[in-house]
Design a protein around this motif. Structure first.
Motif, PDB file in Angstrom:
ATOM      1  N   GLU A  55       0.822  -1.162  -0.130  1.00  0.00           N
ATOM      2  CA  GLU A  55      -0.084  -0.152  -0.163  1.00  0.00           C
ATOM      3  C   GLU A  55       0.982   1.372   0.002  1.00  0.00           C
ATOM      4  O   GLU A  55       1.965   1.333  -0.649  1.00  0.00           O
ATOM      5  N   ASP A  56       0.446   2.250   0.757  1.00  0.00           N
ATOM      6  CA  ASP A  56       1.145   3.453   0.604  1.00  0.00           C
ATOM      7  C   ASP A  56       2.668   3.259   0.961  1.00  0.00           C
ATOM      8  O   ASP A  56       3.195   2.514   1.627  1.00  0.00           O
ATOM      9  N   ARG A  78       0.601  -6.044   3.752  1.00  0.00           N
ATOM     10  CA  ARG A  78      -0.279  -5.221   3.860  1.00  0.00           C
ATOM     11  C   ARG A  78      -0.960  -4.809   2.353  1.00  0.00           C
ATOM     12  O   ARG A  78      -0.160  -4.434   1.672  1.00  0.00           O
ATOM     13  N   LYS A 133      -7.115   1.233   6.421  1.00  0.00           N
ATOM     14  CA  LYS A 133      -8.100   2.150   6.297  1.00  0.00           C
ATOM     15  C   LYS A 133      -9.497   1.643   6.748  1.00  0.00           C
ATOM     16  O   LYS A 133     -10.522   1.952   5.905  1.00  0.00           O
ATOM     17  N   GLU A 189      -7.312   3.959  10.946  1.00  0.00           N
ATOM     18  CA  GLU A 189      -6.643   5.244  10.668  1.00  0.00           C
ATOM     19  C   GLU A 189      -7.734   6.155   9.774  1.00  0.00           C
ATOM     20  O   GLU A 189      -7.380   6.953   9.163  1.00  0.00           O
ATOM     21  N   ASP A 226      -2.376   8.667   8.569  1.00  0.00           N
ATOM     22  CA  ASP A 226      -3.799   8.831   8.025  1.00  0.00           C
ATOM     23  C   ASP A 226      -4.983   9.198   8.993  1.00  0.00           C
ATOM     24  O   ASP A 226      -5.614  10.175   8.371  1.00  0.00           O
TER      25      ASP A 226
HETATM   26 MG    MG Z   1      -1.758   4.709   6.260  1.00  0.00          MG
END
Ligand code: MG
Ligand code: 1VU
Length: 355
Positions: free
Chosen positions: A60-61, A92, A123, A157, A184
Motif C-alpha cells: 500500500e502507501d 499489507r 483504512k 486510521e 492517515d
Molecule cells: Mg496509512
C-alpha cells in the motif's frame, strides 16, 4: 448485524478451512515493513528471518502507483523462495477502494496463501470492510485448497474506524489485531500535525504561574511545560477493544527514523499501556522494538518472586515493603507469560531471564 453465535465459526465458503477459535499469541514485537519491489530491501529479507518477529511485505502507501504490480510480484517471489522459520510473514494489501486490492488478494492467496500468516487491511471503516475481506478470503482459500485460515489485521486510521472499533474487532474470527495508523488518522481527523506518529511540542500543559508575596500570579515568570501524548486516547481505546475481543493491539509507525530515542519512548508508552508490538520502517527500529516489547530482566525476576510467594494466588503478602495480592499476581502472570513466549524463540533472552 453480527452473525449468530452458531454461525460465527462456520467457514464462509464450502471447502474453506475452519476459522480459528483463538488467535495464537505469537511474539510480534516488531512488524518490519519492506517494499518487495525494491531490490535493495528485498535482498535483505532472507537474512532478516529469525532476527525479527514479523516480516511484512507492504503493497500500500509508500509504494508508488507505477510499482504496484512489481511489488506484488516481488512479494510472491519472496514468499515462494523464503523459508520463514520462526518469523511470521504478513502483507499489507492496498485499500479496499483502490484499483489494486482485488488483484492483490486474488494473486496472493493462491500463490503464497500457504506461507502468509496475516493480511493487514488499511483504512478499515467498519465491520462491513472486514465482512467483505472475510468472505472473499474464504472463497479464495477454498479454491486454493488451503488448510490454514489467513488472519486479518485492521489499521485504525480514520475517525469512523475509531468510532466503530468494537464492531471491527468482533466482525470475524479471522481478526488478529489492530494497529494505530497515526498519519492517515491525523489527516482524517483534521489534526494540525504533519508528522508520522510520535509527540508534538505544541501539545502540552504548562505549570501554574508562581505567585508573589501578595498572591498575585506572575504570568511572565519562567514556567515548565510538559509535552503530552497526542495518541494516548486512541491507543488506550484500541487496547481495551482488543483485550475485550481476545486480539492484539500494536502501535504503528514512527516516521522520524533518526530520532531513535523518541521512537523508543513512543514504543515504551504503547508497551506499558498494553500493546504487544509496533511497526518498524527501517532496520534500526527492529532493535528498538525488540528491546522495548521484551519485559526487562528485573521485572520478570520480580514477577516470578511474587508468583512464588503468592502460592495459590489468593491473599496478600509483603515483598520488599510492598503489598502484593490477587490482582498484582495477575499482572505478574502477564509479564511471565510474555517472557516465557519470548524465551521460547530467543535463546539470548532465555539465558537472561533464567539467570
Ligand atoms: Mg496509512
Ligand atoms: O545498504 P543498502 O543501500 O544496501 O540498503 C539500505 C536500504 O535499502 C536498507 N533499508 C531496508 N531494508 C529492509 N527493510 C527496510 N524497511 C529498509 N529500509 C532501508 O537499509 C540500508 C540503509 O538504508 P538507509 O538508512 O540509507 O535508508 P533509505 O534512505 O534507503 O530508506 C529510508 C526509508 C524510510 C525510505 C526506507 O527505510 C523505507 O522505505 N522504509 C519503509 C517505509 C514504509 O514501509 N512505509 C509505509 C509504512 S508507514 C505508513 O504507512 C504510514 C505513514
Amino acid at each position: 448485524m453480527t452473525r449468530p453465535a452458531k454461525d460465527f465459526f462456520a467457514p464462509l465458503a464450502v471447502g474453506a478451512p475452519a476459522p480459528l477459535r483463538e488467535i495464537p499469541a505469537r511474539p510480534s514485537r516488531a512488524i518490519h515493513f519492506f517494499d518487495p519491489g525494491n531490490e535493495k530491501m528485498a535482498a535483505k529479507v532472507p537474512d532478516m528471518v529469525g532476527t525479527v518477529d514479523v516480516l511484512l511485505g507492504n503493497l500500500e502507501d509508500a509504494v508508488k502507483a507505477e510499482n504496484k504490480e512489481k511489488s506484488r510480484q516481488g512479494l510472491v517471489d519472496i514468499g515462494k523462495s523464503t523459508d520463514f522459520g520462526p518469523t511470521q510473514f504478513w502483507t499489507r494489501i492496498n485499500s479496499l477502494d483502490s484499483p489494486w486490492v482485488l488483484d492483490d488478494l486474488t494473486t496472493l492467496v493462491p500463490e503464497i496463501g500457504d506461507k502468509l500468516d496475516v493480511i493487514m487491511v488499511p483504512k478499515v471503516q467498519g465491520a462491513e470492510d472486514i465482512h467483505y475481506v472475510d468472505r472473499l478470503l474464504a472463497q479464495l482459500e477454498a479454491r486454493a485448497g488451503l488448510t490454514k485460515p489467513l488472519q486479518v489485521h485492521a489499521i485504525l486510521e480514520t475517525a469512523r474506524g475509531v468510532a466503530n472499533i468494537e464492531e471491527i474487532c468482533a466482525a470475524s474470527p479471522r481478526m488478529q489485531g489492530l494497529s494505530l495508523g497515526p498519519a492517515d488518522l491525523a489527516a482524517d481527523r483534521r489534526m494540525k500535525t504533519t508528522r508520522v506518529g510520535g509527540g508534538h511540542p505544541g501539545y502540552l500543559v504548562r505549570q501554574d504561574p508562581a505567585r508573589d508575596d501578595l498572591g498575585v500570579p506572575q504570568y511572565d515568570a519562567q514556567r515548565t511545560t510538559y509535552q503530552q501524548d497526542l495518541w494516548h486516547y486512541t491507543i488506550a481505546r484500541m487496547v481495551d477493544a482488543c483485550a475485550m475481543h481476545g486480539i492484539y493491539p500494536y502501535y504503528g509507525p514512527f516516521g522520524d527514523i533518526k530520532d531513535t530515542v523518541a521512537c523508543e519512548d513512543q514504543f515504551r508508552n504503547a508497551f506499558l499501556l498494553g500493546c504487544v508490538g509496533a511497526w518498524s520502517l527501517h532496520p534500526v527500529q527492529i532493535t528498538i522494538a525488540n528491546k522495548v516489547f521484551s519485559p526487562s530482566v528485573e521485572d520478570v525476576a520480580h514477577a516470578r518472586r511474587v508468583i512464588a510467594a503468592m502460592g495459590d494466588g489468593t491473599g496478600a503478602v509483603m515483598i520488599d515493603g510492598k503489598m502484593e495480592d490477587d490482582a498484582s499476581v495477575k499482572q505478574c502472570r502477564v509479564m511471565v507469560a510474555l517472557a516465557d513466549a519470548l524465551a521460547a524463540i530467543d535463546p539470548e533472552l532465555k539465558e537472561q531471564y533464567d539467570r
